[in-house]
Scaffold this active site. Structure first.
Site, PDB file in Angstrom:
ATOM      1  N   GLU A  23      73.513  21.100 -64.301  1.00  0.00           N
ATOM      2  CA  GLU A  23      73.604  21.931 -63.103  1.00  0.00           C
ATOM      3  C   GLU A  23      75.076  22.125 -62.746  1.00  0.00           C
ATOM      4  OE1 GLU A  23      69.558  21.727 -60.799  1.00  0.00           O
ATOM      5  OE2 GLU A  23      71.119  20.575 -59.821  1.00  0.00           O
ATOM      6  N   GLY A  34      66.009  25.514 -57.438  1.00  0.00           N
ATOM      7  CA  GLY A  34      66.109  25.204 -56.013  1.00  0.00           C
ATOM      8  C   GLY A  34      65.485  26.307 -55.188  1.00  0.00           C
ATOM      9  N   GLY A  35      66.320  27.203 -54.691  1.00  0.00           N
ATOM     10  CA  GLY A  35      65.890  28.268 -53.769  1.00  0.00           C
ATOM     11  C   GLY A  35      64.642  29.015 -54.204  1.00  0.00           C
ATOM     12  N   GLU A  46      74.332  17.340 -55.148  1.00  0.00           N
ATOM     13  CA  GLU A  46      74.386  17.229 -53.683  1.00  0.00           C
ATOM     14  C   GLU A  46      74.447  15.767 -53.272  1.00  0.00           C
ATOM     15  OE1 GLU A  46      71.023  19.775 -52.926  1.00  0.00           O
ATOM     16  OE2 GLU A  46      72.225  21.465 -53.631  1.00  0.00           O
ATOM     17  N   HIS A  78      71.650  14.152 -58.491  1.00  0.00           N
ATOM     18  CA  HIS A  78      71.874  15.569 -58.180  1.00  0.00           C
ATOM     19  C   HIS A  78      73.275  15.721 -57.570  1.00  0.00           C
ATOM     20  CE1 HIS A  78      71.523  19.479 -56.269  1.00  0.00           C
ATOM     21  NE2 HIS A  78      70.536  19.719 -57.118  1.00  0.00           N
ATOM     22  N   ASN A 117      62.935  21.829 -57.240  1.00  0.00           N
ATOM     23  CA  ASN A 117      63.571  20.857 -56.355  1.00  0.00           C
ATOM     24  C   ASN A 117      63.605  21.481 -54.960  1.00  0.00           C
ATOM     25  OD1 ASN A 117      65.211  19.120 -54.969  1.00  0.00           O
ATOM     26  ND2 ASN A 117      67.057  19.523 -56.168  1.00  0.00           N
ATOM     27  N   TRP A 118      62.741  20.989 -54.117  1.00  0.00           N
ATOM     28  CA  TRP A 118      62.608  21.599 -52.781  1.00  0.00           C
ATOM     29  C   TRP A 118      63.747  21.209 -51.852  1.00  0.00           C
ATOM     30  CZ3 TRP A 118      56.683  21.092 -51.245  1.00  0.00           C
ATOM     31  CH2 TRP A 118      55.923  21.846 -52.161  1.00  0.00           C
ATOM     32  N   LYS A 119      64.522  20.200 -52.226  1.00  0.00           N
ATOM     33  CA  LYS A 119      65.618  19.709 -51.370  1.00  0.00           C
ATOM     34  C   LYS A 119      65.059  19.388 -49.967  1.00  0.00           C
ATOM     35  CE  LYS A 119      68.760  22.204 -54.322  1.00  0.00           C
ATOM     36  NZ  LYS A 119      69.997  22.961 -54.518  1.00  0.00           N
ATOM     37  N   SER A 124      70.886  28.663 -59.504  1.00  0.00           N
ATOM     38  CA  SER A 124      70.542  30.070 -59.261  1.00  0.00           C
ATOM     39  C   SER A 124      69.591  30.649 -60.314  1.00  0.00           C
ATOM     40  CB  SER A 124      71.805  30.923 -59.146  1.00  0.00           C
ATOM     41  OG  SER A 124      72.590  30.494 -58.048  1.00  0.00           O
ATOM     42  N   GLY A 127      72.950  27.428 -55.640  1.00  0.00           N
ATOM     43  CA  GLY A 127      72.804  28.078 -54.338  1.00  0.00           C
ATOM     44  C   GLY A 127      73.815  29.183 -54.087  1.00  0.00           C
TER      45      GLY A 127
HETATM   46  P1  13P Z   1      69.407  26.818 -56.667  1.00  0.00           P
HETATM   47  O1  13P Z   1      68.329  27.222 -57.623  1.00  0.00           O
HETATM   48  O2  13P Z   1      69.078  27.094 -55.240  1.00  0.00           O
HETATM   49  O3  13P Z   1      70.749  27.345 -57.085  1.00  0.00           O
HETATM   50  O4  13P Z   1      69.509  25.209 -56.748  1.00  0.00           O
HETATM   51  C1  13P Z   1      69.603  24.598 -57.990  1.00  0.00           C
HETATM   52  C2  13P Z   1      69.446  23.139 -57.835  1.00  0.00           C
HETATM   53  O5  13P Z   1      70.280  22.461 -57.287  1.00  0.00           O
HETATM   54  C3  13P Z   1      68.213  22.530 -58.366  1.00  0.00           C
HETATM   55  O6  13P Z   1      68.280  21.140 -58.367  1.00  0.00           O
END
Ligand code: 13P
Length: 257
Positions: free
Chosen positions: A172, A239-240, A100, A98, A12-14, A218, A178
């Site tokens: 999640e 994510g990251g 967020e 998600h 997930n590149w956000k 994470s 994050g």
């Molecule tokens: P991180 O891997 O950066 O913690 O993000 C997880 C995430 O929200 C994937 O959708």
């Protein structure tokens, strides 16, 4: 009988990366997974990168997903993208609900439900996210919160008594996103088991055995193997670490390095 679920590692590149960096990122992933079998790989770039990413994927086995969509097919919804538009941009999957979006953009399980229904109607595979906050976990409300999110986010599926086995869920925990603070494999497994039991009780055993439940929060090359060793963890939503080609490839190739 145990059903063998194919692992899925999804990035997930956000709201990352820059358009100019997306192509190199995809090429690194494509090269890194050449010849690899037994794991589904997906990237979910920002909408404006979809065409470029599709082109960069070429013939590599990488699925393309959107990060969100509207539940209507078209209309006066300034700033929104429909599921049909995602399909026209060659997406096969879409991330829905998600945390967020739920927390920062006031998305509710009720709108997630409408999106899940619309995506499924179109043949887009939804990746539906659920997860508790730190406050909720510390108050001992984790299962209650997850159950409420599942009940409301799949209200339409419940009414139809049908969840397609291709549906994907993602656990999640908000406190692990994050933050560098991963849920322990045991903590994640406990919730994944709970989600699978919810599917079994709400739909049926066959569906529960086939639906993939990804863990997100994470995930890194260092912790993926332990997470994946749990029976109900079928993959990861990253994510990251999905923004660096090398680390994403290491995650995809966990245990096969
Ligand atoms: P991180 O891997 O950066 O913690 O993000 C997880 C995430 O929200 C994937 O959708």
């Amino acid at each position: 009988m145990m059903f063998q679920r194919t692992a899925m590692i999804a990035g997930n590149w956000k709201m990352n990366p820059r358009h100019s960096d997306a192509e190199a990122l995809v090429k690194t992933i494509a090269q890194g997974i050449e010849g690899l079998e037994g794991v589904d790989v997906l990237v979910a770039p920002p909408f404006t990168h979809l065409a470029l990413v599709r082109e960069a994927i070429g013939s590599a086995r990488i699925f393309l997903g959107g990060q969100n969509m509207h539940w209507e097919m078209s209309g006066a919804f300034t700033g929104e993208i429909s599921g049909r538009m995602l399909q026209e941009a060659t997406c096969t999957h879409v991330i829905l609900g998600h945390s967020e979006r739920r927390i920062l953009f006031n998305e509710t399980s009720e709108t997630v439900d409408l999106k899940v229904r619309a995506a499924t109607f179109l043949g887009l595979i939804p990746i539906v996210c659920v997860g508790e906050t730190l406050e909720e976990r510390e108050a001992g409300q984790t299962f209650e919160v997850i159950r409420a999110q599942l009940d409301a986010s799949f209200h339409n599926f419940k009414a139809d008594q049908l969840m397609r086995p291709s549906t994907i869920l993602a656990y999640e925990p908000v406190w692990a996103i994050g933050t560098g603070r991963t849920a322990t494999p045991a903590q994640a497994q406990e919730v994944h088991r709970f989600i699978r039991e919810w599917i079994e009780n709400t739909f049926n055993t066959g569906t529960a055995a086939q639906v993939r439940i990804l863990y997100g929060g994470s995930v890194k090359p260092e912790n993926i193997a332990d997470l994946m060793s749990e029976p109900d963890i079928d993959g990861a939503l990253v994510g990251g670490a999905s923004l660096k080609g090398d680390s994403f490839v290491q995650i995809i190739r966990y245990g096969k390095a």
